[in-house]
Design a protein around this motif. Structure first.
Motif, PDB file in Angstrom:
ATOM      1  N   ALA A  37       0.832  -1.201   0.000  1.00  0.00           N
ATOM      2  CA  ALA A  37       0.000   0.000   0.000  1.00  0.00           C
ATOM      3  C   ALA A  37       0.865   1.249   0.000  1.00  0.00           C
ATOM      4  CB  ALA A  37      -0.935  -0.016   1.219  1.00  0.00           C
ATOM      5  N   SER A  78       1.065   3.895  -3.103  1.00  0.00           N
ATOM      6  CA  SER A  78       0.728   5.286  -2.796  1.00  0.00           C
ATOM      7  C   SER A  78       1.873   6.210  -3.189  1.00  0.00           C
ATOM      8  CB  SER A  78       0.418   5.431  -1.303  1.00  0.00           C
ATOM      9  OG  SER A  78      -0.736   4.691  -0.960  1.00  0.00           O
ATOM     10  N   ALA A 138      -7.448   3.022  -7.012  1.00  0.00           N
ATOM     11  CA  ALA A 138      -7.591   3.157  -5.568  1.00  0.00           C
ATOM     12  C   ALA A 138      -6.563   2.269  -4.873  1.00  0.00           C
ATOM     13  CB  ALA A 138      -9.000   2.775  -5.113  1.00  0.00           C
ATOM     14  N   THR A 160      -7.385  -0.491   1.987  1.00  0.00           N
ATOM     15  CA  THR A 160      -6.861  -0.960   3.260  1.00  0.00           C
ATOM     16  C   THR A 160      -7.005  -2.480   3.339  1.00  0.00           C
ATOM     17  OG1 THR A 160      -9.008  -0.697   4.351  1.00  0.00           O
ATOM     18  CG2 THR A 160      -7.533   1.217   4.330  1.00  0.00           C
ATOM     19  N   HIS A 165      -8.777  10.378  -0.045  1.00  0.00           N
ATOM     20  CA  HIS A 165      -7.329  10.149  -0.059  1.00  0.00           C
ATOM     21  C   HIS A 165      -6.962   8.758  -0.575  1.00  0.00           C
ATOM     22  CE1 HIS A 165      -8.564   8.325   3.784  1.00  0.00           C
ATOM     23  NE2 HIS A 165      -7.502   7.545   3.652  1.00  0.00           N
ATOM     24  N   GLN A 166      -7.949   7.890  -0.835  1.00  0.00           N
ATOM     25  CA  GLN A 166      -7.671   6.556  -1.343  1.00  0.00           C
ATOM     26  C   GLN A 166      -7.975   6.411  -2.832  1.00  0.00           C
ATOM     27  OE1 GLN A 166      -9.755   4.481   2.398  1.00  0.00           O
ATOM     28  NE2 GLN A 166      -8.739   2.991   1.090  1.00  0.00           N
TER      29      GLN A 166
END
Length: 398
Positions: free
Chosen positions: A270, A274, A354, A357, A386-387
């Motif tokens: 992740a 990101s 995206a 989580t 924010h995702q």
């Protein structure tokens, strides 16, 4: 006077002899004490060496009694499993060869039936031309024979198609068994290395993330698959297993490909994705309403030593691979791509990306809606800003 001098000299000589004797005795006592101290140190060190030797002897005895027999048992067990898997691979290979022979025989039978049908057609023409009375009965028999031959030919084609499907299935099984065999051998080598060196086992060979790939464009399916696996390798992941099936298990529909990846934990992935999607120095902020310019900056990453706003001479491999994957995805009319926590959806109107989580990824695993680009797009729009990255403008930018 001379006598007095002699007496004084004798006294001085005597005093000097007494002093020299005292000094000699003091040195002898000091030397003796030093010898005693050295003896004590040697004795202590000898005792320490004896204790260490006893501990080493006890440890070696414990290793011989406990560790080595257990290691030998595990090696024998893993060797048996590897031999069993090798036997399965050989059996599958023999079965594939047998099926290939049968397919060849069916092809020859189909060719023979076609030639026989043409021959009967010629006979039918000759009989109709030669017979006048009673020709209808003969014609009926010929038509029945031709119908039977047509049925046999259709049945042969169906059997041939089934044999081909079975061959493809067996090839997929062989690939999975081969990957499982390589995985087992790697696990065995890792276990032996960890047992002999006392180091913990490596985490890279385990399955740490899942992936999926689907597109409705058959002409782009192979290209998209190549871009997907290139992006996986560039992200320092390895494909441990892969499966493919039609929608709801039905043949003939676009394949749903599932990947089981190893190399990094989902939490680390992740952060990696990101970092690829966010510009560290350009100030781009992802969100549900990001414009094309912001999305384009969001797919750049500032390199060390390069000023902000200046493109590096050559982009990192993982960034270039991700861009190639997204560019290929933008050419599709409908597609779904997942690499661990990274999810990208292409519909006819938009391209969304995206970073999920762990809980959202777990929900994704049991939710069939993510195989449908339109429904998946609606679901991704519900994520926090924010995702989510809207890359529709970036995809059409030159």
């Amino acid at each position: 006077m001379t006598t007095v001098i002699l007496v004084v000299m004798c006294v001085v000589v005597g005093a000097l002899e007494l002093y020299a004797g005292k000094q000699s005795r003091d040195q002898a006592h000091a030397f003796t004490r030093r010898i005693d101290e050295l003896n004590d140190q040697v004795t202590k060190q000898n005792n320490v060496l004896v204790t260490v030797g006893e501990q080493l002897t006890a440890e070696l005895s414990r290793v011989k009694q406990d560790v080595l027999p257990a290691l030998d048992s595990r090696l024998r067990q893993n060797t048996g499993q590897v031999e069993e898997l090798a036997g399965l691979v050989h059996q599958a290979d023999d079965y594939l060869r047998t099926q290939a022979g049968r397919l060849h025989e069916l092809e020859q039978q189909r060719i023979t039936l076609a030639a026989l049908r043409r021959k009967l057609g010629e006979v039918e023409t000759s009989v109709r031309a030669a017979t006048g009375a009673g020709g209808e009965a003969v014609e009926g028999k010929v038509d029945a024979a031709l119908g039977r031959l047509a049925d046999l030919e259709r049945g042969g084609e169906e059997i041939l198609e089934l044999q081909r499907a079975l061959t493809r299935t067996l090839e997929d099984v062989e690939d999975v068994v081969a990957e499982l065999l390589r995985f087992t051998e790697g696990e065995l080598d890792d276990t032996v290395t960890a047992a002999l060196t006392g180091r913990p086992r490596a985490h890279g060979d385990a399955v740490t993330a899942t992936g999926r790939l689907w597109t409705r464009d058959e002409e782009l399916e192979d290209i998209l698959g190549d871009m997907y696996e290139r992006c996986v390798r560039a992200s320092r992941l390895a494909v441990r297993f892969r499966t493919a099936e039609g929608a709801n298990g039905s043949p003939g529909s676009p394949e749903r490909r599932r990947y089981f990846l190893g190399g990094h934990a989902s939490e680390d992935l992740a952060g990696v994705f990101s970092a690829l999607l966010i510009s560290a120095g350009a100030g781009a902020r992802p969100g549900n309403g990001v414009s094309g310019g912001e999305a384009r900056r969001g797919l750049a990453r500032v390199e060390p030593g390069v000023p902000a706003g200046v493109e590096p001479a050559r982009g990192p491999e993982d960034e270039a691979a991700l861009k190639s994957l997204l560019r290929t995805l933008a050419e599709c009319s409908g597609a779904v791509v997942q690499i661990g926590p990274l999810m990208a959806v292409r519909t006819r109107d938009e391209l969304l990306c995206a970073v999920l989580t762990a809980a959202q990824s777990l929900e994704l695993e049991s939710d069939e809606v993510f195989w449908d680009p339109a429904a998946a797009s609606v679901r991704l729009r519900r994520l926090p800003s924010h995702q989510l990255w809207d890359l529709t403008g970036w995809a059409v930018a030159p």
